[in-house]
Design a protein around this motif. Structure first.
Motif, PDB file in Angstrom:
ATOM      1  N   ALA A 155       0.846  -1.193   0.000  1.00  0.00           N
ATOM      2  CA  ALA A 155       0.000   0.000   0.000  1.00  0.00           C
ATOM      3  C   ALA A 155       0.882   1.243   0.000  1.00  0.00           C
ATOM      4  N   PRO A 156       0.398   2.363  -0.559  1.00  0.00           N
ATOM      5  CA  PRO A 156       1.220   3.581  -0.639  1.00  0.00           C
ATOM      6  C   PRO A 156       1.774   4.024   0.698  1.00  0.00           C
ATOM      7  N   ILE A 157       2.997   4.497   0.673  1.00  0.00           N
ATOM      8  CA  ILE A 157       3.617   5.076   1.854  1.00  0.00           C
ATOM      9  C   ILE A 157       3.258   6.560   1.865  1.00  0.00           C
ATOM     10  N   HIS A 158       2.473   6.953   2.849  1.00  0.00           N
ATOM     11  CA  HIS A 158       1.917   8.312   2.836  1.00  0.00           C
ATOM     12  C   HIS A 158       2.820   9.324   3.527  1.00  0.00           C
ATOM     13  N   HIS A 159       3.683   8.857   4.412  1.00  0.00           N
ATOM     14  CA  HIS A 159       4.532   9.803   5.147  1.00  0.00           C
ATOM     15  C   HIS A 159       5.996   9.406   4.980  1.00  0.00           C
ATOM     16  N   GLY A 160       6.842  10.379   4.773  1.00  0.00           N
ATOM     17  CA  GLY A 160       8.272  10.136   4.694  1.00  0.00           C
ATOM     18  C   GLY A 160       8.641   9.158   3.604  1.00  0.00           C
ATOM     19  N   ARG A 161       8.360   9.492   2.367  1.00  0.00           N
ATOM     20  CA  ARG A 161       8.651   8.593   1.243  1.00  0.00           C
ATOM     21  C   ARG A 161      10.158   8.515   1.013  1.00  0.00           C
ATOM     22  N   THR A 162      10.830   7.753   1.891  1.00  0.00           N
ATOM     23  CA  THR A 162      12.271   7.609   1.798  1.00  0.00           C
ATOM     24  C   THR A 162      12.622   6.131   1.651  1.00  0.00           C
ATOM     25  N   ALA A 163      13.894   5.898   1.314  1.00  0.00           N
ATOM     26  CA  ALA A 163      14.347   4.513   1.194  1.00  0.00           C
ATOM     27  C   ALA A 163      14.192   3.779   2.526  1.00  0.00           C
ATOM     28  N   ASP A 164      14.437   4.484   3.629  1.00  0.00           N
ATOM     29  CA  ASP A 164      14.335   3.853   4.950  1.00  0.00           C
ATOM     30  C   ASP A 164      12.907   3.373   5.230  1.00  0.00           C
ATOM     31  N   GLU A 165      11.924   4.136   4.792  1.00  0.00           N
ATOM     32  CA  GLU A 165      10.527   3.744   5.002  1.00  0.00           C
ATOM     33  C   GLU A 165      10.204   2.475   4.220  1.00  0.00           C
ATOM     34  N   ILE A 166      10.711   2.395   3.004  1.00  0.00           N
ATOM     35  CA  ILE A 166      10.471   1.205   2.182  1.00  0.00           C
ATOM     36  C   ILE A 166      11.173   0.004   2.794  1.00  0.00           C
ATOM     37  N   VAL A 167      12.412   0.193   3.225  1.00  0.00           N
ATOM     38  CA  VAL A 167      13.163  -0.885   3.863  1.00  0.00           C
ATOM     39  C   VAL A 167      12.415  -1.403   5.085  1.00  0.00           C
ATOM     40  N   ALA A 168      11.922  -0.482   5.905  1.00  0.00           N
ATOM     41  CA  ALA A 168      11.200  -0.876   7.117  1.00  0.00           C
ATOM     42  C   ALA A 168       9.943  -1.666   6.769  1.00  0.00           C
ATOM     43  N   ARG A 169       9.231  -1.235   5.722  1.00  0.00           N
ATOM     44  CA  ARG A 169       8.002  -1.930   5.307  1.00  0.00           C
ATOM     45  C   ARG A 169       8.314  -3.364   4.888  1.00  0.00           C
TER      46      ARG A 169
END
Length: 269
Positions: free
Chosen positions: A10-24
């Motif tokens: 699902a879309p990442i709505h806050h802090g669209r950074t590489a770290d957010e994707i990695v965490a997901r």
């Protein structure tokens, strides 16, 4: 696998950074939603679904590869790495497979682990978990009805793994998966040997049904007792098979000795 696949990215709505994707993605792997060998969507599709730029996505995937969680195949896509198999190192697997006592230790370990896991599943399983477990027992019954051992054994492994998922304990989940990796590869126990024991085919199905009944009843003590009784049966069947193999080995050696003695006697005559 998991809830609805379309919700995984699902879309990442806050802090669209590489770290957010990695965490997901790390969380999806940690929770057992993404399993080893699962293929991620293509880069363009994944970036669109996460609502991030492709350069940021590439950076995230590179981090995950560096951490050993993803592997890329040139022209073939990106896959979840085989991290479960690394819980038991290959040298350790080779070592314990060469020593008979290891199988008994493995079954003792499984008895404690499966009892605890079944009890937690009885307490924590969601409606989706219970439906999944029931479906696997139905698959086991279907294989049993037509004596399709491969189908039944595959459902057997999936059922125990699903109990681990239903316990909703991350460490326990990955420990169980590593434990069943050894079983599915026949390293510590020949499952067909257990199935071949007198009356085992029907008994094993009833034991799995009893474990499910305890979980569906939300009764931890009942689920634990059923799981432990199941492993006790396997321990007894494995011991009986070992004794039968040993008797066959001794009988074969005696026959060879008799034949050699008879041949020697003929030559002396």
């Amino acid at each position: 696998m998991g809830e609805t696949r379309t919700d995984l990215y699902a879309p990442i709505h806050h802090g669209r950074t590489a770290d957010e994707i990695v965490a997901r993605i790390e969380r999806l792997i940690l929770d057992g939603v993404l399993r080893d060998g699962d293929r991620l969507p293509g880069e363009r599709d994944l970036a669109r679904r996460l609502d991030v730029s492709r350069p940021i996505l590439r950076e995230a995937l590179k981090i995950l590869e560096t951490r050993g969680l993803l592997v890329s195949q040139h022209g073939g896509g990106t896959f979840v790495a085989d991290i479960v198999g690394q819980v038991f190192s290959q040298p350790l697997i080779d070592l314990i497979s060469r020593h008979g006592q290891a199988r008994q230790d493995y079954l003792d370990y499984r008895r404690a682990l499966e009892g605890m896991t079944a009890a937690l599943a009885a307490e924590r399983a969601t409606d989706d978990d219970r439906a999944h477990l029931s479906g696997l027992i139905a698959e086991m019954r279907a294989g049993h009805a037509v004596d399709d051992y491969d189908r039944e054994l595959e459902a057997d492994i999936a059922f125990h793994t699903a109990i681990g998922e239903s316990a909703h304990n991350i460490v326990l989940l990955h420990t169980m998966r590593a434990c069943y990796r050894l079983l599915s590869e026949g390293i510590l126990l020949n499952r067909r040997m257990v199935f071949a024991a007198p009356g085992a085919h029907d008994a094993l199905l009833l034991q799995h049904e009893a474990i499910l009944a305890g979980i569906l009843a939300r009764d931890p003590d009942r689920a634990r007792a059923a799981a432990e009784a199941h492993i006790d049966f396997i321990i007894d069947a494995a011991r009986a098979a070992d004794r039968a193999d040993d008797r066959a080995r001794v009988s074969s050696l005696r026959r060879i000795h008799r034949d050699d003695s008879s041949s020697d006697s003929c030559e002396k005559s």
